[in-house]
Design an enzyme around this catalytic site. Structure first.
Site, PDB file in Angstrom:
ATOM      1  CD  GLU A   1      -2.748  -1.298  -0.001  1.00  0.00           C
ATOM      2  OE1 GLU A   1      -3.005  -0.281  -0.671  1.00  0.00           O
ATOM      3  OE2 GLU A   1      -3.126  -2.440  -0.339  1.00  0.00           O
TER       4      GLU A   1
ATOM      5  CG  HIS B   1      -0.960   0.981  -4.420  1.00  0.00           C
ATOM      6  ND1 HIS B   1      -0.878   0.710  -5.755  1.00  0.00           N
ATOM      7  CD2 HIS B   1      -1.421  -0.154  -3.831  1.00  0.00           C
ATOM      8  CE1 HIS B   1      -1.272  -0.540  -5.969  1.00  0.00           C
ATOM      9  NE2 HIS B   1      -1.609  -1.083  -4.826  1.00  0.00           N
TER      10      HIS B   1
HETATM   11 ZN   LIG Z   1      -2.651  -2.878  -4.470  1.00  0.00          ZN
END
Ligand SMILES: [Zn+2]
Length: 372
Positions: free
Chosen positions: A69, A72
């Protein structure tokens, strides 16, 4: 998601939280590693070793999810957009972006860097397990290598809002040039993938694999909701970005004066059916007072309390300009959890008021008219 989150850290300016549901999955993973996965493969360890390796492996697994995460999020920031935060919850992790990516290429990069990170982590853990001198580290490395590769592959399934679905949407977006159309197509595919999960899960459950089947169906149900919600969000954003505050706001703003008592105001609230009043004197906005503020004062004190004592003062008031879009106003209200926002021009003169309920009713009507 509910508000049962705990803020645990701040990395690169991004708040990291864990949802209460995460504790359940963390306990479940640790428990099954310590009592079933490791004992089945390595029968000669001591019981404390199973628990120690199980706990460490479980922590590193969730650290891997966090890194996925974070990848991202950092890519999003590198492309000049803001990230609201990362939350770990029962199905893994989610990085909440402030708004949709601006270009197809941005969306592709933001989506692809997650699975790429998991693949790189998987390879590193396999390598570490292979190099490690002790069997405990070898076991953990092998497991973590395996789950990270699995995480990458699962996320590459082309069902929106999974990463694979976002990659798919970015490609359709690049080809068609329309973000809305790409979102509609990607959400449709996402719903189809979700139904495959649900049906396959139900089939497994009927065949006797009750836990795995229900788990799969549960993930499918979550994906189905996510696909629908994200699409609605896109429609809302696109529609509201094309309307300007000055064309939408109410110009007749409910007003009160700083010295009006709460008793007087309460009477007007009942008569006029308004929930929020701007406090003004000599054409200037001093603050806002809402039904919620009035409720905090016991009724017997209402005749003696002037509005000025309980209002939210202008300095703390969020406002929008008449040239802002309805999307700007709506986002601000959602972020600040407020129901109305005053519209002021550059000289701080009051022009009108935008209310969240009016926006929702407007969207409802547009949808009923077949415009969305
Ligand atoms: Zn992802």
């Amino acid at each position: 998601m509910t508000e049962s989150r705990l803020r645990i850290a701040r990395l690169f300016g991004i708040p990291i939280s864990i949802d209460a549901s995460w504790l359940l999955i963390f306990a479940l993973v640790t428990f099954s590693l310590a009592t079933s996965y490791f004992p089945a493969r390595y029968p000669h360890w001591s019981p404390p070793a199973y628990w120690a390796v199980g706990l460490a492996t479980s922590l590193l697994f969730f650290l891997s999810v966090l890194l996925h995460e974070l990848a991202h999020s950092l890519m999003t920031q590198a492309l000049g957009q803001r990230v609201r935060g990362i939350t770990l919850f029962i199905f893994g992790g989610v990085a909440e972006l402030e708004e949709e990516p601006r270009r197809a290429l941005d969306e592709f990069l933001i989506a692809a860097v997650g699975p790429a990170t998991s693949l790189a982590l998987g390879a590193s853990f396999f390598f570490l397990g292979w190099l490690a001198p002790t069997v405990h580290v070898q076991a953990a490395g092998r497991y973590l290598g395996f789950v990270n590769v699995l995480l990458a592959l699962f996320n590459l399934i082309p069902g929106f809002p999974l990463d694979g679905g976002r990659i798919f949407r970015s490609l359709v977006w690049a080809v068609t040039g329309s973000f809305t159309r790409a979102s509609r197509i990607a959400s449709g595919v996402g719903e189809a993938v979700a139904w495959v999960f649900i049906l396959f899960g139900a089939l497994l459950a009927l065949r006797g694999l009750v836990f795995n089947g229900l788990w799969l169906a549960f993930i499918g149900w979550f994906l189905l909701n996510a696909a629908r919600t994200s699409y609605r969000q896109v429609v809302l954003e696109e529609a509201l970005k094309n309307v300007y505050v000055q064309d939408f706001m109410r110009r007749q703003v409910p007003l009160t004066s700083p010295e009006e008592t709460l008793a007087g105001l309460a009477e007007r609230i009942l008569r006029e059916g308004e929930r929020a009043y701007l406090v003004a004197a000599d054409g200037r906005v001093l603050g806002i007072v809402t039904l919620k503020d009035v409720r905090k004062v016991p009724p017997e004190a209402h005749p003696l309390t002037p509005v000025v004592q309980i209002m939210t003062p202008a300095a703390r008031l969020r406002t929008v300009s008449p040239s802002a879009t309805l999307w700007d106003a709506f986002r601000l209200m959602t972020e600040e959890d407020i129901h109305q926002i005053p519209v002021v021009d550059e000289l701080h003169r009051l022009q009108g008021l935008v209310r969240r309920n009016d926006i929702l009713r407007y969207m409802q009507m547009r949808s009923e008219l077949g415009q969305l």
